[in-house]
Design an enzyme around this catalytic site. Structure first.
Site, mmCIF file in Angstrom:
data_model
loop_
_atom_site.group_PDB
_atom_site.id
_atom_site.type_symbol
_atom_site.label_atom_id
_atom_site.label_comp_id
_atom_site.label_asym_id
_atom_site.label_seq_id
_atom_site.Cartn_x
_atom_site.Cartn_y
_atom_site.Cartn_z
ATOM 1 N N ARG A 1 -0.207 -8.423 13.998
ATOM 2 C CA ARG A 1 -1.157 -7.551 13.001
ATOM 3 C C ARG A 1 -2.205 -8.130 11.512
ATOM 4 O O ARG A 1 -3.265 -7.400 10.950
ATOM 5 C CB ARG A 1 0.198 -7.372 11.970
ATOM 6 C CG ARG A 1 0.623 -6.248 12.620
ATOM 7 C CD ARG A 1 1.975 -5.714 12.521
ATOM 8 N NE ARG A 1 2.511 -4.717 11.323
ATOM 9 C CZ ARG A 1 3.401 -4.785 10.472
ATOM 10 N NH1 ARG A 1 4.501 -5.229 10.959
ATOM 11 N NH2 ARG A 1 2.419 -3.474 9.564
ATOM 12 N N ARG B 1 -9.660 1.443 9.139
ATOM 13 C CA ARG B 1 -9.234 -0.264 9.240
ATOM 14 C C ARG B 1 -10.268 -0.110 10.179
ATOM 15 O O ARG B 1 -10.179 -1.716 10.320
ATOM 16 C CB ARG B 1 -7.503 0.238 9.577
ATOM 17 C CG ARG B 1 -6.446 -0.241 9.643
ATOM 18 C CD ARG B 1 -5.635 -0.051 10.007
ATOM 19 N NE ARG B 1 -4.272 -0.886 9.707
ATOM 20 C CZ ARG B 1 -3.107 0.004 9.399
ATOM 21 N NH1 ARG B 1 -2.625 0.981 9.234
ATOM 22 N NH2 ARG B 1 -2.038 -1.201 8.924
ATOM 23 N N ARG C 1 11.636 -0.602 11.222
ATOM 24 C CA ARG C 1 10.698 -0.733 12.177
ATOM 25 C C ARG C 1 10.302 -2.120 12.982
ATOM 26 O O ARG C 1 10.829 -3.273 12.574
ATOM 27 C CB ARG C 1 9.596 -1.191 11.384
ATOM 28 C CG ARG C 1 8.858 -0.164 10.704
ATOM 29 C CD ARG C 1 8.103 0.106 9.696
ATOM 30 N NE ARG C 1 6.846 -0.553 10.612
ATOM 31 C CZ ARG C 1 5.482 -0.763 9.389
ATOM 32 N NH1 ARG C 1 4.844 -0.131 8.617
ATOM 33 N NH2 ARG C 1 4.941 -1.242 10.743
ATOM 34 N N ARG D 1 10.901 -7.240 4.997
ATOM 35 C CA ARG D 1 11.523 -5.068 5.149
ATOM 36 C C ARG D 1 11.913 -4.793 6.175
ATOM 37 O O ARG D 1 12.711 -3.900 6.317
ATOM 38 C CB ARG D 1 9.644 -4.528 4.740
ATOM 39 C CG ARG D 1 9.781 -3.111 5.025
ATOM 40 C CD ARG D 1 7.767 -3.053 4.957
ATOM 41 N NE ARG D 1 7.180 -3.216 5.943
ATOM 42 C CZ ARG D 1 5.826 -3.109 5.925
ATOM 43 N NH1 ARG D 1 5.244 -2.550 4.480
ATOM 44 N NH2 ARG D 1 5.196 -3.548 6.665
ATOM 45 N N LYS E 1 1.115 -1.175 0.166
ATOM 46 C CA LYS E 1 -0.087 -0.033 -0.170
ATOM 47 C C LYS E 1 0.885 1.508 -0.288
ATOM 48 O O LYS E 1 0.728 2.457 -1.103
ATOM 49 C CB LYS E 1 -1.093 0.029 1.313
ATOM 50 C CG LYS E 1 -1.580 -0.753 1.485
ATOM 51 C CD LYS E 1 -2.779 -0.443 2.576
ATOM 52 C CE LYS E 1 -2.325 -0.567 3.874
ATOM 53 N NZ LYS E 1 -1.716 -2.333 4.534
HETATM 54 P P1 AMP Z 1 1.003 0.483 8.468
HETATM 55 O O1 AMP Z 1 2.280 1.044 8.617
HETATM 56 O O2 AMP Z 1 -0.105 1.376 8.390
HETATM 57 O O3 AMP Z 1 1.487 -1.341 8.714
HETATM 58 O O4 AMP Z 1 0.695 0.323 10.926
HETATM 59 C C1 AMP Z 1 1.501 0.553 11.176
HETATM 60 C C2 AMP Z 1 0.588 -0.042 12.622
HETATM 61 O O5 AMP Z 1 0.061 1.247 13.304
HETATM 62 C C3 AMP Z 1 -0.276 -0.986 12.701
HETATM 63 O O6 AMP Z 1 0.109 -2.506 13.059
HETATM 64 C C4 AMP Z 1 -1.064 -0.495 13.634
HETATM 65 O O7 AMP Z 1 -0.920 -0.708 14.917
HETATM 66 C C5 AMP Z 1 -1.116 1.216 13.715
HETATM 67 N N1 AMP Z 1 -2.422 1.996 12.654
HETATM 68 C C6 AMP Z 1 -2.241 2.687 11.459
HETATM 69 N N2 AMP Z 1 -2.878 3.047 11.229
HETATM 70 C C7 AMP Z 1 -4.545 2.561 12.224
HETATM 71 C C8 AMP Z 1 -5.163 2.503 11.825
HETATM 72 N N3 AMP Z 1 -5.701 3.519 10.865
HETATM 73 N N4 AMP Z 1 -6.154 2.539 13.306
HETATM 74 C C9 AMP Z 1 -5.806 1.750 14.070
HETATM 75 N N5 AMP Z 1 -4.214 1.689 13.871
HETATM 76 C C10 AMP Z 1 -3.161 1.768 13.025
#
Ligand code: AMP
Length: 192
Positions: free
Chosen positions: A146, A89, A134, A128, A14
């Protein structure tokens, strides 16, 4: 305006595609994951709270996430459009997004879902993690959490947008450029 949601499991690509699409169509790219990482790196109260959830692979609570997104939208009221990456989400986030957008007279045009199998995404995220810095990309049990959160809370959003005739699925396996061209073709078809 053109407002897009880039959808798919963690590790589906994404972020990579959202950056390219934002550039191609002049959209503001908003990644809630990036916003949380920024807050965490600066040890803000929001970042410290988010870290409790992110380090375990859980979703950050809706009220925190929605508030952060609303603030970000308010900084770009003159945008040509947005590409949202990692938001919404949950169903309550999608409902809040509708309300926020309606208050500005905007609407979501399309949800673009990247389709990638679970085994492929675990491999990709671990890879990654070798370079992303991360911590939630290096521990396989956090990655599995996740994915579980995605299946339980996020995947049902597809139907939410499909019911509104806004959901499109695209095969997320292939080169970055192939997938990008395919997504652009879908967007161009929508615009024409
Ligand atoms: P991402 O970089 O999108 O994979 O997000 C990393 C982490 O941030 C996720 O595993 C969640 O813990 C948190 N996170 C990101 N976006 C959201 C969202 N819209 N709602 C809740 N948690 C989020």
């Amino acid at each position: 305006m053109l407002n897009l949601i880039l959808f798919g499991p963690p590790g589906s690509g994404k972020g990579t595609q959202a950056i390219k699409i934002a550039e191609a169509y002049g959209l503001i790219h908003i990644s809630t994951g990036d916003l949380f990482r920024y807050e965490m790196s600066h040890n803000t109260p929001l970042g410290l709270k988010a870290k409790e959830y992110i380090s375990e692979g859980k979703l950050v609570p809706d009220e925190i996430t929605i508030g952060m997104l609303a603030n970000k939208l308010d900084q770009h009221l003159d945008a040509k459009g947005f590409i949202l990456d990692g938001f919404p989400r949950t169903i309550p986030q999608a409902e809040a997004l509708d309300t926020l957008f309606e208050s500005h007279g905007w609407h979501i045009n399309m949800l673009l879902a990247l389709d990638v199998s679970e085994d492929e995404i675990v491999t990709r995220i671990l890879k990654r993690g070798e370079t992303s810095g991360r911590s939630d990309d290096t521990d396989e049990s956090v990655i599995r959490n996740r994915i579980h959160e995605y299946e339980a809370k996020t995947a049902p959003l597809y139907a939410f947008y499909d019911d509104r005739n806004k959901a499109y699925t695209f095969n997320g396996i292939g080169s970055i450029e192939e997938i990008f061209q395919g997504l652009c073709a879908l967007i161009d078809e929508h615009l024409s």
